[in-house]
Structure formats: C-alpha cells, structure tokens
Design a protein around this motif. Structure first.
Motif, PDB file in Angstrom:
ATOM      1  N   VAL A 227     -12.349   4.428  -0.631  1.00  0.00           N
ATOM      2  CA  VAL A 227     -11.695   3.352   0.104  1.00  0.00           C
ATOM      3  C   VAL A 227     -12.139   2.009  -0.438  1.00  0.00           C
ATOM      4  N   ASN A 228     -13.426   1.871  -0.725  1.00  0.00           N
ATOM      5  CA  ASN A 228     -13.921   0.615  -1.260  1.00  0.00           C
ATOM      6  C   ASN A 228     -13.285   0.295  -2.604  1.00  0.00           C
ATOM      7  N   ASN A 229     -13.102   1.319  -3.429  1.00  0.00           N
ATOM      8  CA  ASN A 229     -12.467   1.096  -4.732  1.00  0.00           C
ATOM      9  C   ASN A 229     -11.032   0.633  -4.566  1.00  0.00           C
ATOM     10  N   ASN A 230     -10.325   1.229  -3.600  1.00  0.00           N
ATOM     11  CA  ASN A 230      -8.946   0.803  -3.338  1.00  0.00           C
ATOM     12  C   ASN A 230      -8.906  -0.635  -2.875  1.00  0.00           C
ATOM     13  N   MET A 231      -9.885  -1.024  -2.056  1.00  0.00           N
ATOM     14  CA  MET A 231      -9.931  -2.392  -1.571  1.00  0.00           C
ATOM     15  C   MET A 231     -10.108  -3.366  -2.724  1.00  0.00           C
ATOM     16  N   ALA A 232     -10.841  -2.930  -3.770  1.00  0.00           N
ATOM     17  CA  ALA A 232     -11.153  -3.841  -4.864  1.00  0.00           C
ATOM     18  C   ALA A 232      -9.977  -4.057  -5.794  1.00  0.00           C
ATOM     19  N   VAL A 233      -9.003  -3.138  -5.763  1.00  0.00           N
ATOM     20  CA  VAL A 233      -7.866  -3.240  -6.667  1.00  0.00           C
ATOM     21  C   VAL A 233      -6.844  -4.224  -6.100  1.00  0.00           C
ATOM     22  N   GLY A 234      -6.638  -5.334  -6.782  1.00  0.00           N
ATOM     23  CA  GLY A 234      -5.638  -6.311  -6.360  1.00  0.00           C
ATOM     24  C   GLY A 234      -5.976  -6.998  -5.066  1.00  0.00           C
ATOM     25  N   SER A 235      -7.252  -7.030  -4.686  1.00  0.00           N
ATOM     26  CA  SER A 235      -7.608  -7.674  -3.425  1.00  0.00           C
ATOM     27  C   SER A 235      -8.993  -8.262  -3.550  1.00  0.00           C
ATOM     28  N   ASP A 236      -9.201  -9.419  -2.939  1.00  0.00           N
ATOM     29  CA  ASP A 236     -10.510 -10.033  -2.940  1.00  0.00           C
ATOM     30  C   ASP A 236     -11.229  -9.826  -1.615  1.00  0.00           C
ATOM     31  N   GLN A 237     -10.675  -8.932  -0.771  1.00  0.00           N
ATOM     32  CA  GLN A 237     -11.260  -8.734   0.550  1.00  0.00           C
ATOM     33  C   GLN A 237     -12.609  -8.040   0.467  1.00  0.00           C
ATOM     34  N   SER A 238     -12.794  -7.132  -0.532  1.00  0.00           N
ATOM     35  CA  SER A 238     -14.023  -6.369  -0.590  1.00  0.00           C
ATOM     36  C   SER A 238     -15.224  -7.248  -0.846  1.00  0.00           C
ATOM     37  N   SER A 239     -15.054  -8.360  -1.516  1.00  0.00           N
ATOM     38  CA  SER A 239     -16.177  -9.221  -1.846  1.00  0.00           C
ATOM     39  C   SER A 239     -16.773  -9.875  -0.624  1.00  0.00           C
ATOM     40  N   SER A 240     -15.975 -10.028   0.433  1.00  0.00           N
ATOM     41  CA  SER A 240     -16.464 -10.709   1.631  1.00  0.00           C
ATOM     42  C   SER A 240     -16.827  -9.745   2.737  1.00  0.00           C
ATOM     43  N   SER A 241     -16.712  -8.432   2.487  1.00  0.00           N
ATOM     44  CA  SER A 241     -16.989  -7.465   3.537  1.00  0.00           C
ATOM     45  C   SER A 241     -18.487  -7.329   3.769  1.00  0.00           C
ATOM     46  N   SER A 242     -18.842  -6.973   4.968  1.00  0.00           N
ATOM     47  CA  SER A 242     -20.243  -6.828   5.335  1.00  0.00           C
ATOM     48  C   SER A 242     -20.572  -5.359   5.507  1.00  0.00           C
ATOM     49  N   SER A 243     -21.581  -4.881   4.786  1.00  0.00           N
ATOM     50  CA  SER A 243     -21.935  -3.467   4.857  1.00  0.00           C
ATOM     51  C   SER A 243     -22.477  -3.083   6.221  1.00  0.00           C
ATOM     52  N   SER A 244     -22.901  -4.067   7.023  1.00  0.00           N
ATOM     53  CA  SER A 244     -23.441  -3.769   8.341  1.00  0.00           C
ATOM     54  C   SER A 244     -22.358  -3.661   9.398  1.00  0.00           C
ATOM     55  N   ASP A 339      -5.117  -3.579   6.088  1.00  0.00           N
ATOM     56  CA  ASP A 339      -3.858  -2.841   6.171  1.00  0.00           C
ATOM     57  C   ASP A 339      -4.125  -1.421   5.655  1.00  0.00           C
ATOM     58  N   LEU A 340      -3.854  -0.431   6.497  1.00  0.00           N
ATOM     59  CA  LEU A 340      -4.138   0.955   6.150  1.00  0.00           C
ATOM     60  C   LEU A 340      -3.474   1.379   4.852  1.00  0.00           C
ATOM     61  N   CYS A 341      -2.228   0.955   4.655  1.00  0.00           N
ATOM     62  CA  CYS A 341      -1.496   1.394   3.469  1.00  0.00           C
ATOM     63  C   CYS A 341      -2.003   0.726   2.197  1.00  0.00           C
ATOM     64  N   GLU A 342      -2.654  -0.431   2.330  1.00  0.00           N
ATOM     65  CA  GLU A 342      -3.215  -1.054   1.152  1.00  0.00           C
ATOM     66  C   GLU A 342      -4.530  -0.408   0.742  1.00  0.00           C
ATOM     67  N   VAL A 343      -5.323   0.023   1.723  1.00  0.00           N
ATOM     68  CA  VAL A 343      -6.629   0.576   1.387  1.00  0.00           C
ATOM     69  C   VAL A 343      -6.595   2.088   1.185  1.00  0.00           C
ATOM     70  N   ASP A 344      -5.609   2.762   1.761  1.00  0.00           N
ATOM     71  CA  ASP A 344      -5.578   4.226   1.656  1.00  0.00           C
ATOM     72  C   ASP A 344      -4.312   4.756   0.991  1.00  0.00           C
ATOM     73  N   GLY A 345      -3.312   3.917   0.794  1.00  0.00           N
ATOM     74  CA  GLY A 345      -2.112   4.336   0.076  1.00  0.00           C
ATOM     75  C   GLY A 345      -0.985   4.865   0.935  1.00  0.00           C
ATOM     76  N   CYS A 346      -1.316   5.465   2.112  1.00  0.00           N
ATOM     77  CA  CYS A 346      -0.279   6.049   2.989  1.00  0.00           C
ATOM     78  C   CYS A 346       0.615   7.020   2.227  1.00  0.00           C
ATOM     79  N   ARG A 347       0.027   7.819   1.384  1.00  0.00           N
ATOM     80  CA  ARG A 347       0.805   8.781   0.594  1.00  0.00           C
ATOM     81  C   ARG A 347       0.927  10.100   1.339  1.00  0.00           C
ATOM     82  N   LEU A 348       2.156  10.503   1.609  1.00  0.00           N
ATOM     83  CA  LEU A 348       2.411  11.801   2.230  1.00  0.00           C
ATOM     84  C   LEU A 348       2.431  12.880   1.155  1.00  0.00           C
TER      85      LEU A 348
END
Length: 413
Positions: A227-244, A339-348
């Motif tokens: 999930v973290n890798n997906n967040m890093a692709v095309g998104s800058d959200q992972s850089s500001s996330s807090s591991s706690s 967004d669930l589909c951005e971080v997990d793909g929502c692939r059936l």
C-alpha cells in the motif's frame, strides 16, 4: 389565550409609567403559559408514528430496515482476516423472514418466486463464515434486495470478493451496503422521475441501483509495504504521512442493478462519499471526524447530477481526490484520508479467476460424483486449467463422496 396575553402584555408595558406595572403583567402572562398544557404533549399523547428504522443487530452485521419497501435501508459490516477464516457453510441455509421484523412489514420467499429477480445479499454469505449462526442470519430477508441475477452472480459478487481480499492488506475493513431508487431523466422534456418496480403480494421494491461505502484501516502506515508503494506512485501524500497514525482510505460506489460486463472496472462506478450521502440521504461513518473546509471531494470527470447514467465512465486522465479528515483522528498526517482506488487499485478479479472461484464453490458443494465430474468437465470445456487450490479441492471432495457412496452407486444420506 396566549395571544390575548401577548396583546395585553404589550399594551400594558407600553403604557405603564412604572417598571413594576410592566413586570406584573409579564409575570401574569408567564404563569398562564405554565398552566396551559403544551401543544407538543397533546400531539404525542397517544404516540407518534414509528418508522421501524431503528438499528437491528445480528451476529456479524447490523442493519436498518425500510418497512415500506420491505428491504434494508443499509447493512453495515466489519471484516477482518480472522473473521473470514470460519468454516460455516451456506448449503444448509434457507432464505426466510426475519423474526425481528413485524410480519406485516416483511417480504416472503413467494414475493421473489417467478419475479425474474434474484435474492441479493447486502451482507453476503461469504462474509459470514465465522459461525453457523452468523451464516444463517445472513439469509434473513431483511438482509435481501431484489437484484438482477447476472449482477448478483457477476459484478456485485466480484465486488464482494474484492472487499474480502482487502482484509489481506488492511487490518480492518468496514462496509456499508444498500439499495437505492434514483431518478431518471426523461428523453423528452428533461424531467426527472423516480420509478421502480415492485414484486410479490407485499410489493417488495426493486432498487434501481446498489451502493457500497468502504473504509479500510491499518494501525500503522508501515504495516503494509504494498500500500505504501502504491501511495508513492504519482502522489506526494506518502511523504507527509505519520507512521504513528492509523492509515485510513475510503471508497464509495453506486452500481446499477443490471448486468455489467467484465470490461467495466470498478472505478467506473466510484463517486465521492459526499455524493453517495446526497443520493442516499445517509451520513456514512459519522464518527469519523472531517475537516470543515474539505469534507469530501468529488472524483474528477463524474457527473453526479445525472445518476440515471451512473455507469458513465470518468474522463480520461481523471483522478479521484481524497477526503478531508482531521490528522489527529487517523488521517495521513496532512489531514487527509486516502482514496481507496488510488492506494489499492480497486481491481476486481478477471474472467479466468472468477470462473475458477465459481468452479470452486460448485466443486466444494457437489453432492454426487456425477455432478462433481460434470463441474470439472464444464471447466475444461471453457479451456480453463484448474489451479492447485481447485485441484486439491476436487480430489478431497471426490474422496468424501466415494466414502459416502453405496455399492449401488447412490450416495449415502
């Protein structure tokens, strides 16, 4: 009487030369108001209409029931990987009225018989394997809506499978599902109309659409590297996330109650949570704090005002934005839930995998050697090679049926 005193009191206060006179009139008015019975008490003397919309709790899900439509308003679940590891089976379960619903407001099986609509679970049987009781309760008709058969067995089934697969990547998965009757726009005149079919002698409402709202959580962003890798692709959200902070992601979907092919991805039916709330009249996950400035953002390219065509695909290149949440309550650290589909793909699952899944259900439930062999023959006719899971399931079920078979070829009871 109170109107008279308002008039007298006003005149007295306006004409009084001393404040004492005015105060005396006002006190008299207040005493009269206290003595007179309130209108609200009289209106409710013999009770107010009961909607029956209270929450009913079961072993594995909770729901609110719509007495007029004889279907649930919504059904809520909480899934974990552990809960889905149960051994309860559906083969001995039967659809039946919910004893918690008054008989005069309940659907019955005869309402569905010959209607052309299947009995569609909102909390699916596949989510209720943790006990025989939870499996049995999932077959209450209070958990059922009239659903297009191909949709029930196909696209919606694949969406339910996806929800269960989420428990492999997230520690908690919350799901709210339910029926919708949405307006359609007339070809001539442009007027919007709400129109839906009813079935059976109890007039069970056939929904035009179905919805799912999905919230997932991991207690730490570091718990799931994929999930973290997906967040890093095309998104800058992972850089500001807090591991706690817990990681949260949301997805909201409206699916038409009709056949949907394998060429349609789940993202074609994604809408913002705010839009789902507007269409359903429900507030989802109300205990999840949201920032006032960015409560929800609608996925770009959607046309929510034309939900008659809820299957419309987003514009090419459109992306879904995130939902605004307070960072101290488990957002991504910058106050956003993903967004669930951005971080997990929502692939059936695709056609081949889905065919193997259905074959597995048939093989596992085969009640005779003849049927078991026919299921495997049908699979080979589709030029689909059984995977290891299906092969082992077939061999195990074959041995069980052989042990139950009498010398004359009939299966022992």
């Amino acid at each position: 009487m109170s109107h008279v005193w308002r008039f007298v009191g006003g005149c007295a206060c306006g004409a009084a030369v001393s404040s004492g006179c005015c105060l005396a009139v006002l006190n008299l008015y207040r005493a009269e108001e206290r003595e007179a019975p309130g209108d609200h008490e009289e209106i409710g003397r013999y009770g107010l209409p009961a909607t029956g919309a209270e929450v009913h709790s079961y072993d594995s899900y909770r729901l609110s029931y719509d007495r007029a439509k004889r279907t649930p308003r919504w059904v809520a679940e909480h899934l974990t990987d552990r809960k889905l590891r149960g051994k309860a089976e559906r083969k001995h379960c039967r659809f039946r009225p919910d004893p918690n619903i008054p008989e005069c407001f309940s659907a019955v099986n005869d309402d569905y018989l010959g209607s052309g609509w299947s009995r569609g679970h909102m909390a699916p049987a596949g989510d209720n394997k943790q006990s025989e009781r939870s499996m049995s309760e999932s077959f209450y008709l209070s958990n059922i809506v009239p659903q297009n058969y191909e949709n029930n067995a196909g696209f919606w089934n694949r969406l339910e499978i996806y929800c269960r697969e989420l428990t492999r990547r997230f520690q908690d998965v919350w799901i709210v599902s339910g029926p919708l009757t949405l307006p359609e726009e007339e070809e001539e005149g442009g007027r919007k109309m709400v129109s839906y079919q009813v079935i059976g002698k109890h007039n069970v409402a056939v929904p035009t659409h179905l919805f799912k709202a999905i919230l997932v959580r991991n207690n730490s962003n570091n718990n799931n590297q994929d999930v973290n890798n997906n967040m890093a692709v095309g998104s800058d959200q992972s850089s500001s996330s807090s591991s706690s902070s817990p990681f949260l992601a949301l997805g909201a979907f409206i699916v038409p109650n009709r056949p949907i092919g394998f060429d349609r991805p789940l993202t074609d039916f994604q809408i913002s949570l705010e839009e789902l709330e507007r269409q359903s009249g429900l507030t989802f996950f109300p205990r999840l704090p949201r920032t006032s400035g960015n409560r929800t953002s609608r996925p770009a390219g959607r046309h929510p005002d034309n939900m008659a065509d809820a299957t419309a695909a987003p514009e090419k290149g459109a992306s879904s934005q995130v939902v605004g949440l307070s960072p101290e309550h488990g957002g991504l650290g910058d106050g956003l839930t993903a967004d669930l589909c951005e971080v997990d793909g929502c692939r059936l699952i695709g056609l081949k995998e889905f065919t193997l899944y259905i074959a597995g259900r048939k093989v596992g439930g085969a009640r005779s050697l003849a049927k078991l062999e026919r299921f495997m023959s049908d699979l080979r006719a589709q030029d689909i090679q059984p995977d290891d899971y299906l092969t082992n399931l077939y061999l195990r079920r074959k041995k069980e049926l052989e042990d139950q078979t009498r010398p004359d070829g009939k299966t022992l009871p």
